[in-house]
Design an enzyme around this catalytic site. Structure first.
Site, PDB file in Angstrom:
ATOM      1  N   GLU A 165      43.240  47.199 -27.292  1.00  0.00           N
ATOM      2  CA  GLU A 165      43.791  45.848 -27.342  1.00  0.00           C
ATOM      3  C   GLU A 165      45.057  45.752 -26.499  1.00  0.00           C
ATOM      4  O   GLU A 165      45.805  46.722 -26.408  1.00  0.00           O
ATOM      5  CB  GLU A 165      44.097  45.458 -28.796  1.00  0.00           C
ATOM      6  CG  GLU A 165      42.862  45.358 -29.671  1.00  0.00           C
ATOM      7  CD  GLU A 165      43.163  44.887 -31.089  1.00  0.00           C
ATOM      8  OE1 GLU A 165      44.354  44.629 -31.386  1.00  0.00           O
ATOM      9  OE2 GLU A 165      42.240  44.771 -31.893  1.00  0.00           O
ATOM     10  N   HIS A 186      42.490  39.405 -32.907  1.00  0.00           N
ATOM     11  CA  HIS A 186      43.285  40.058 -33.954  1.00  0.00           C
ATOM     12  C   HIS A 186      44.075  39.028 -34.763  1.00  0.00           C
ATOM     13  O   HIS A 186      45.302  39.086 -34.868  1.00  0.00           O
ATOM     14  CB  HIS A 186      44.239  41.092 -33.347  1.00  0.00           C
ATOM     15  CG  HIS A 186      44.541  42.223 -34.288  1.00  0.00           C
ATOM     16  ND1 HIS A 186      44.674  43.518 -33.864  1.00  0.00           N
ATOM     17  CD2 HIS A 186      44.743  42.256 -35.630  1.00  0.00           C
ATOM     18  CE1 HIS A 186      44.943  44.304 -34.902  1.00  0.00           C
ATOM     19  NE2 HIS A 186      44.995  43.546 -35.987  1.00  0.00           N
TER      20      HIS A 186
END
Length: 527
Positions: free
Chosen positions: A262, A280
């Site tokens: 990420e 997220h």
């Protein structure tokens, strides 16, 4: 006396600043600064309140000459150099339970979105189409939800799913039968879960044991048409294998809020028509953001003004008077807890902490907290001395503390024992020079060893030539051995070896070690 000064460097609820001020702190709210700007400013502050944007690096900490506490409004502390903060004497706090409901609700939302293909239908409808025939969904009522992980968040998901009239089953090696009954769920093994579940939702930390827990093989052997949700941690699923299963129809749909890497600007999953994702967002609700902001302000202010310690990742909850005497004992206790937690497997139901000699005269609660923090760290990446007892209770772990008046072979001794399906397993340690933690017994075998850094634990037959073989193996992989620590039950019987290594042994090294003559077990340890 000057008031403690706090910097809030990330955007958070404005009431956090009010709490600092009401509790006797001066506070500045300065967000969006570059690392260079923060480095130039941080030296004047006693406390730093952050979310995920601020990166508290080695360099920032070196410049933070007055810093006493860092408070993370949220769970993850990947943006903080905790080891260097500890070396600098800076307490690092988080708010481990502030996001539980929010994350659980996000998982439920993903389940519903998968069932009715809501994102895909929305996109095409807003594009001017009316694709009613292309979106035949499924009901969740009567379907089986399989939870991989049934801790705090998993338990909330279970309750919400039951409200939707779903049947809930769970795989969690540390879930007791009593806790499963309390949650109203059926405890099963992982293979059974994957063959029975219509939906799977993951709620486990990312550890060596859980990395790629949904591997290619497990996905291929799962129930055909299964739907998979992950709002926990990236890296729990083999993403390339999941894409292949989505393309083949083995997996009917998948919804991910987290990715192995990420920010996930690219992924093999992108573009699959039966895949949905969010960036997220598990903790991203107004309520959660308010809760964690207020909680971190309360914790930091209490520490700076009164010396109280809550939810600290690198410091026990201690009074100023107890700390110097208890510190080495807690270091020993945490290492023993970590050791038995890394070595003992299966459904652990009981843990016992025994103290004798000088250790028996001390306050046992911090020692027990340190043992549990070390023990539970394998199963939760947000555990600390404050929340470890809660997590142990939540999992149905029975904790007993025993204080012996007897005098043994050592001036002070701490023993940690767990009940496993194979019987009782215990480790024991002492302090050398009243300050240096030292292991003196492991599973009934006497051994003297420091527990530090990367280590290799080997159980082998006590036969000539084994030390040479294991040493040659390490040398062949250019891994330097710091210390050899040996113990055995009887001559020619079972022996244990603890190697201190300068680097972590990889999977290939472990596999080769397991293949050596006389080896019964090999396990990489980390302290």
């Amino acid at each position: 006396m000057n008031k403690p000064k706090v910097l809030i460097s990330d955007k958070m609820d404005e009431n956090a600043a009010r709490i600092f001020e009401e509790r006797g702190c001066d506070v500045d709210v300065i967000t969006g600064e570059s690392p260079e700007e923060l480095k130039a400013r941080i030296g004047e502050y006693d406390g730093l309140a952050i979310r995920s944007s601020t990166k508290v690096t080695h360099e920032i900490l070196d410049a933070a000459t007055n810093l006493k506490v860092i408070g993370r409004a949220g769970i993850g502390v990947d943006n903080v150099d905790i080891s260097h903060a500890s070396a600098k004497g800076v307490v690092v706090m988080n708010t481990p339970f502030g996001n539980s409901i929010t994350t659980a609700e996000h998982a439920i939302a993903m389940i519903m979105a998968l069932a009715r293909q809501i994102p895909q239908a929305n996109a095409r409808t807003q594009n001017g189409e009316w694709p009613k025939k292309d979106f035949m969904g499924v009901e969740v009522t009567g379907k089986t939800l399989g939870l991989i992980g049934a801790g705090n968040i998993g338990g909330i998901v279970a309750a919400r799913a039951q409200g939707l009239r779903m049947k809930v089953i769970a795989y969690d090696p540390f879930l007791t039968e009593e806790r499963a009954v309390e949650l109203g769920i059926e405890k099963v093994d992982l293979d059974t879960l994957l063959t029975r579940a219509d939906f799977v939702s993951l709620h486990t930390p990312l550890t060596d044991e859980t990395r790629n827990i949904l591997s290619r093989e497990r996905i291929e052997n799962a129930k055909s048409g299964i739907r998979i949700v992950n709002c926990a941690r990236g890296g729990l699923i083999d993403e390339a294998a999941l894409r292949d299963a989505l393309d083949s129809g083995q997996v009917a749909g998948a919804a991910l809020d987290v990715f192995a890497s990420e920010p996930a600007t690219t992924s093999p999953l992108f573009g699959a028509p039966n895949f949905i994702c969010t960036p997220h967002l598990g903790a991203s609700t107004t309520e959660a953001q308010v809760n964690v902001a207020l909680q971190v302000a309360e914790q930091m202010a209490d520490y700076l003004v009164n010396g109280g310690v809550s939810n600290a990742l690198n410091m026990p909850s201690l009074s100023a008077e107890e700390a110097p005497k208890l510190k080495p004992y807690m270091a020993l206790a945490e290492k023993l807890g970590s050791l038995v937690g890394q070595l003992a497997h299966g459904n652990l139901t009981k843990i016992s902490i025994e103290r004798e000699g000088a250790a028996a005269e001390l306050n046992g609660k911090p020692i027990t907290g340190a043992v549990l923090a070390g023990f539970m760290r394998r199963y939760s990446d947000t555990v600390n001395m404050v929340n470890a007892p809660f997590l142990a209770k939540e999992r149905g772990l029975e904790v007993s503390e025993i204080r012996h008046q007897r005098e043994g072979a050592f001036n002070t001794l701490i023993r940690v024992s767990v009940e496993t399906e194979q019987g009782t397993r215990s480790v024991a340690g002492t302090l050398f020079g009243n300050h240096a933690p030292r292991l003196v017994e492991i599973f009934g075998i006497g051994i003297e060893a420091d527990l530090d850094g990367q280590m290799l634990y080997v159980v082998n037959d006590d036969k000539p030539g084994f030390i040479g073989r294991i040493g040659s193996l390490m040398g062949a992989h250019d891994i330097n051995i710091g210390t050899f620590n040996l113990g055995r039950r009887d001559a020619g019987g079972e022996a244990v070896l603890l190697l201190s290594l300068d680097e972590e042994p990889g999977a290939a090294v472990i596999a080769e070690a397991e293949g050596l003559e006389g080896v019964q077990m090999v396990k990489a340890l980390s302290f």
